[in-house]
Motif scaffolding. Structure first.
Motif, PDB file in Angstrom:
ATOM      1  N   VAL A 426       0.834  -1.202   0.000  1.00 47.05           N
ATOM      2  CA  VAL A 426       0.000   0.000   0.000  1.00 47.05           C
ATOM      3  C   VAL A 426       0.867   1.251   0.000  1.00 47.05           C
ATOM      4  N   LEU A 427       1.919   1.256   0.801  1.00 45.28           N
ATOM      5  CA  LEU A 427       2.799   2.418   0.851  1.00 45.28           C
ATOM      6  C   LEU A 427       3.562   2.600  -0.460  1.00 45.28           C
ATOM      7  N   LEU A 428       4.009   1.503  -1.057  1.00 48.08           N
ATOM      8  CA  LEU A 428       4.724   1.620  -2.329  1.00 48.08           C
ATOM      9  C   LEU A 428       3.809   2.154  -3.430  1.00 48.08           C
ATOM     10  N   ALA A 429       2.527   1.798  -3.373  1.00 52.65           N
ATOM     11  CA  ALA A 429       1.586   2.315  -4.373  1.00 52.65           C
ATOM     12  C   ALA A 429       1.358   3.813  -4.208  1.00 52.65           C
ATOM     13  N   GLN A 430       1.560   4.339  -2.989  1.00 55.44           N
ATOM     14  CA  GLN A 430       1.354   5.771  -2.739  1.00 55.44           C
ATOM     15  C   GLN A 430       2.584   6.617  -3.055  1.00 55.44           C
ATOM     16  N   VAL A 431       3.696   5.981  -3.406  1.00 57.96           N
ATOM     17  CA  VAL A 431       4.911   6.747  -3.694  1.00 57.96           C
ATOM     18  C   VAL A 431       4.726   7.644  -4.906  1.00 57.96           C
ATOM     19  N   GLU A 432       3.939   7.186  -5.891  1.00 54.23           N
ATOM     20  CA  GLU A 432       3.706   8.009  -7.088  1.00 54.23           C
ATOM     21  C   GLU A 432       3.018   9.326  -6.750  1.00 54.23           C
ATOM     22  N   LYS A 433       2.325   9.372  -5.620  1.00 52.71           N
ATOM     23  CA  LYS A 433       1.634  10.592  -5.221  1.00 52.71           C
ATOM     24  C   LYS A 433       2.449  11.439  -4.243  1.00 52.71           C
ATOM     25  N   HIS A 434       3.684  11.094  -4.027  1.00 47.40           N
ATOM     26  CA  HIS A 434       4.502  11.850  -3.092  1.00 47.40           C
ATOM     27  C   HIS A 434       4.683  13.280  -3.607  1.00 47.40           C
ATOM     28  N   SER A 595       9.121   5.096  15.489  1.00 51.02           N
ATOM     29  CA  SER A 595       9.631   6.170  14.633  1.00 51.02           C
ATOM     30  C   SER A 595       9.758   5.711  13.182  1.00 51.02           C
ATOM     31  N   SER A 596      10.128   4.457  12.971  1.00 50.41           N
ATOM     32  CA  SER A 596      10.220   3.926  11.601  1.00 50.41           C
ATOM     33  C   SER A 596       8.838   3.830  10.956  1.00 50.41           C
ATOM     34  N   ILE A 597       7.804   3.575  11.754  1.00 45.77           N
ATOM     35  CA  ILE A 597       6.444   3.557  11.201  1.00 45.77           C
ATOM     36  C   ILE A 597       6.081   4.941  10.676  1.00 45.77           C
ATOM     37  N   PHE A 598       6.356   5.980  11.473  1.00 46.01           N
ATOM     38  CA  PHE A 598       6.101   7.347  11.008  1.00 46.01           C
ATOM     39  C   PHE A 598       6.964   7.678   9.789  1.00 46.01           C
ATOM     40  N   ARG A 599       8.197   7.206   9.793  1.00 42.02           N
ATOM     41  CA  ARG A 599       9.093   7.482   8.663  1.00 42.02           C
ATOM     42  C   ARG A 599       8.607   6.801   7.388  1.00 42.02           C
ATOM     43  N   GLY A 600       8.025   5.623   7.520  1.00 37.66           N
ATOM     44  CA  GLY A 600       7.482   4.956   6.341  1.00 37.66           C
ATOM     45  C   GLY A 600       6.346   5.740   5.708  1.00 37.66           C
ATOM     46  N   TYR A 601       5.421   6.249   6.544  1.00 33.27           N
ATOM     47  CA  TYR A 601       4.339   7.070   6.004  1.00 33.27           C
ATOM     48  C   TYR A 601       4.873   8.372   5.421  1.00 33.27           C
ATOM     49  N   ALA A 602       5.872   8.976   6.067  1.00 32.52           N
ATOM     50  CA  ALA A 602       6.440  10.218   5.538  1.00 32.52           C
ATOM     51  C   ALA A 602       7.160   9.973   4.219  1.00 32.52           C
ATOM     52  N   SER A 603       7.856   8.852   4.087  1.00 33.34           N
ATOM     53  CA  SER A 603       8.545   8.549   2.825  1.00 33.34           C
ATOM     54  C   SER A 603       7.565   8.302   1.697  1.00 33.34           C
ATOM     55  N   ALA A 604       6.372   7.808   2.016  1.00 34.27           N
ATOM     56  CA  ALA A 604       5.338   7.612   0.998  1.00 34.27           C
ATOM     57  C   ALA A 604       4.505   8.860   0.774  1.00 34.27           C
ATOM     58  N   GLN A 606       2.322  10.174   2.880  1.00 33.95           N
ATOM     59  CA  GLN A 606       0.978   9.969   3.415  1.00 33.95           C
ATOM     60  C   GLN A 606       0.904  10.181   4.921  1.00 33.95           C
ATOM     61  N   LEU A 607       1.886  10.866   5.509  1.00 33.31           N
ATOM     62  CA  LEU A 607       1.878  11.033   6.955  1.00 33.31           C
ATOM     63  C   LEU A 607       0.731  11.940   7.407  1.00 33.31           C
ATOM     64  N   MET A 608       0.523  13.054   6.724  1.00 34.63           N
ATOM     65  CA  MET A 608      -0.563  13.951   7.107  1.00 34.63           C
ATOM     66  C   MET A 608      -1.922  13.279   6.938  1.00 34.63           C
ATOM     67  N   ASN A 609      -2.110  12.572   5.839  1.00 32.32           N
ATOM     68  CA  ASN A 609      -3.386  11.874   5.632  1.00 32.32           C
ATOM     69  C   ASN A 609      -3.594  10.782   6.685  1.00 32.32           C
ATOM     70  N   TRP A 610      -2.512  10.110   7.074  1.00 31.93           N
ATOM     71  CA  TRP A 610      -2.636   9.056   8.084  1.00 31.93           C
ATOM     72  C   TRP A 610      -2.976   9.649   9.447  1.00 31.93           C
ATOM     73  N   LEU A 611      -2.347  10.787   9.787  1.00 30.61           N
ATOM     74  CA  LEU A 611      -2.659  11.425  11.065  1.00 30.61           C
ATOM     75  C   LEU A 611      -4.089  11.970  11.084  1.00 30.61           C
ATOM     76  N   LYS A 612      -4.564  12.439   9.917  1.00 29.33           N
ATOM     77  CA  LYS A 612      -5.943  12.935   9.833  1.00 29.33           C
ATOM     78  C   LYS A 612      -6.952  11.809   9.704  1.00 29.33           C
ATOM     79  N   ASN A 613      -6.455  10.568   9.645  1.00 28.53           N
ATOM     80  CA  ASN A 613      -7.317   9.392   9.502  1.00 28.53           C
ATOM     81  C   ASN A 613      -8.066   9.421   8.173  1.00 28.53           C
ATOM     82  N   VAL A 614      -7.361   9.880   7.123  1.00 28.59           N
ATOM     83  CA  VAL A 614      -7.930   9.859   5.771  1.00 28.59           C
ATOM     84  C   VAL A 614      -7.654   8.490   5.170  1.00 28.59           C
ATOM     85  N   PRO A 615      -8.661   7.795   4.646  1.00 32.05           N
ATOM     86  CA  PRO A 615      -8.408   6.472   4.067  1.00 32.05           C
ATOM     87  C   PRO A 615      -7.498   6.565   2.859  1.00 32.05           C
TER      88      PRO A 615
END
Length: 617
Positions: A426-434, A595-604, A606-615
């Motif tokens: 899922v995270l790798l699929a979101q890399v295109e939207k980084h 911290s690595s979990i947060f870093r994974g979302y930030a690298s993809a 999607q960290l802001m969307n994940w914190l806002k609970n956006v699907p």
């Protein structure tokens, strides 16, 4: 050459049967296990025999008995022969037959892969036997096993041995479907993880730890506070407004361009003729120019500026993602250091307790002063560890003060949070939207549009011009309105226009390559973050189990030292240090995993969307 391996008790029976068949010489060689190796030479080379269906394996003793019974049935009297001399072979060597010998060995444990190393030649004992015994000593058919190349293993060995005097060598082959599978595998080949038996936290600990949704809300509130205070975010927002104004600037060139001129009264002086045809009164002039044809220069420039607006927007989003990662990482680090400080305080208190206890003992028994010295040394080490943890916590607080100001974030004091790594696919699929990758792509498209605009600038431009001047001539006559078509074309500029166009194209191509490099870098960051999160959380569980056992060990060592005298003080101090180090390692690995979990979302991205609970889509 047929090799038969039998025990010492069958030696006499086997030699007797051979002597009864034909007079000759026999030579035996014994190995370290006192077992016999006998070799029979065949007069004619036997053709390659196709493998037959699987039959029952025959042991060496049964083969020897069959040889003896068959020889007794064929030959009646036993002639007297000379005892064959015995020759010692080379130590630890396996004999190899020539091209006119048939090699057969006792069936060993079944193996799925053939031998890849040919045995070294050694001295052999040769005995000539008639055809009946050769038929009885024929090799036992082995079952066929299909090789990768399509030929059975028996056929491959027989074919190679029939045409060559050496032992067959297995050459592994790779089938076409396997090659296709290898080429289609795009995931990196990583070292497989070991299967570990890890005891997870008790259910009571899991229920007492904060939930994922609660943690998201806490971190999102802190991130929003940082966004409101950040001058970098405000700077990127102003850059977006500036890029929008650039678009409006270029779009205004499509409208008619109106220029107004004014002339004051002119005074003539000096020598020369006076201009009597023109009036010397102040006048105004109006010039209206409308671009009709520019071969796409204006439209390409507008397109380039619009892509620049998108790039500025993505830059703003990337800055927000980076700020969210800084805040999240700082909060996780602060929680970790606070827990380490509490553990260090407990460790210092424990060492202080031992020092106080030994001080009372030394006052009564001066011979144990060395133990007091050891305890004081460990007490100083504990104080140093506590000071180090406090220093790291203060550094993190200073960083958070720069981001959050005086805002206090209520961090949960639990040692375990209910955070789990996200799915890697899922995270790798979101890399295109980084946003960083999208910004690089937008800048590349803007550069290509600018190159098209530069190419159009070297082509002719057609303008419609309307002008009017209120000035009057000497006789008081005023000029009328004038209109016409104006064509301008820079035919030769010394190659500067072509060079500018090529430079813009090369810069655009370079930006496109940079975007590809950024995509690969982001994908690797996501993979590394996912790997770190999973491995560190698993390692934290291992350290928790180890801490539980270390706690039992330190208590047992203390009882054995204080009450029974079976342990030294050094054992007690080492057990206390191990217990403290294991607890610190558990907290460090666990919160580094968070911290690595947060870093994974930030690298993809999607960290802001994940914190806002956006699907995630």
């Amino acid at each position: 050459m047929k090799q038969i391996k039998c025990s010492q008790r069958m030696l006499s029976l086997l030699i007797g049967s051979l002597i009864a068949v034909q007079s000759g010489t026999a030579q035996t060689a014994s190995n370290d296990d006192d077992e016999l190796l006998m070799f029979v030479e065949v007069s004619q080379p036997k053709p390659a025999v196709k493998a037959t269906p699987k039959t029952k394996a025959v042991s060496a003793d049964e083969m020897a008995q069959k040889l003896a019974m068959r020889s007794q049935s064929l030959v009646s009297p036993t002639p007297s022969v000379q005892k064959p001399p015995v020759q010692a072979p080379a130590p630890r060597s396996v004999p190899v037959a020539s091209s006119q010998t048939l090699l057969a060995s006792v069936p060993a444990a079944k193996s799925s892969a053939p031998s890849l190393v040919s045995p070294a030649p050694a001295a052999t004992a040769i005995v000539t036997t008639p055809a009946p015994i050769r038929q009885a000593a024929a090799p036992t058919p082995v079952p066929q096993r299909q090789l990768l190349g399509g030929m059975s293993r028996t056929e491959s060995n027989l074919t190679s041995s029939a045409g060559s005097s050496e032992l067959p060598v297995f050459k592994p082959a790779t089938s076409a479907p396997q090659l296709t599978t290898l080429t289609q595998n795009v995931e990196p080949a990583l070292t497989p993880e070991p299967r570990l038996s890890v005891a997870h936290a008790p259910q009571t600990v899991v229920q007492a730890s904060p939930g994922e949704l609660e943690l998201r809300n806490i971190f999102y509130s802190a991130v929003m506070t940082a966004l409101q205070r950040s001058p970098q975010v405000r700077s990127t927002q102003l850059q977006i407004e500036a890029a929008k104004e650039d678009v409006s600037n270029v779009k205004g060139q499509r409208w008619p361009q109106v220029d107004v001129t004014s002339n004051s009264r002119r005074y003539e002086f000096g020598k020369g003729n006076r201009n009597a045809s023109d009036s010397n009164m102040p006048a105004f002039g109006v010039n209206v120019a409308t671009n009709l044809i520019d071969f796409g220069q204006t439209s390409n420039t507008i397109k380039s500026k619009e892509y620049s607006v998108k790039a500025a927007g993505y830059q703003n989003t990337a800055q927000m993602e980076d700020l969210a990662w800084q805040v999240s990482n700082g909060l996780v680090e602060l929680s970790k250091q606070r827990l380490v400080i509490e553990m260090s305080k407990q460790y210092v208190a424990r060492m202080q307790e031992l020092v106080t206890m030994l001080s009372g003992i030394v006052s009564a028994d001066q011979g144990r002063r060395s133990e007091l010295t050891q305890a004081k040394g460990r007490f100083l080490q504990a104080q140093s560890a506590l000071d180090n943890a406090v220093s790291k916590a203060r550094d993190t607080e200073i960083q958070l003060y720069r981001l959050l100001g005086e805002t206090q974030v209520p961090l949960p004091p639990a040692m375990q949070w209910q955070l789990q790594p996200s799915q890697l696919d899922v995270l790798l699929a979101q890399v295109e939207k980084h946003p960083t990758l999208a910004k690089a792509q937008a800048q590349s498209q803007a550069a290509f549009a600018e190159a098209d605009a530069l190419k159009s600038s070297s082509l002719p431009k057609v303008n419609w011009v309307v002008s009017k001047d209120t000035g009057k001539d000497y006789y008081g006559r005023e000029q009328s309105w004038q209109t016409g078509i104006n064509v301008s074309w820079g035919l030769f500029r010394g190659g500067s226009a072509k060079a500018a166009e090529q430079a813009a194209v090369q810069r655009a191509s370079a930006m496109r390559e940079e975007s590809e490099e950024q995509r690969n870098d982001l994908e690797q960051r996501v993979r590394a973050a996912d790997q770190d999160a999973r491995s560190m959380l698993q390692r934290a569980d291992l350290y928790r189990n180890l801490s539980r056992e270390s706690d039992r060990i330190r208590l047992d060592f203390f009882d054995q030292w204080y009450h029974l005298g079976k342990r030294t003080l050094l054992d007690v101090l080492s057990a206390e240090s191990d217990y403290y180090n294991n607890r610190v390692a558990e907290v460090t690995n666990r919160f580094d995993g968070y911290s690595s979990i947060f870093r994974g979302y930030a690298s993809a991205g999607q960290l802001m969307n994940w914190l806002k609970n956006v699907p995630q889509r």
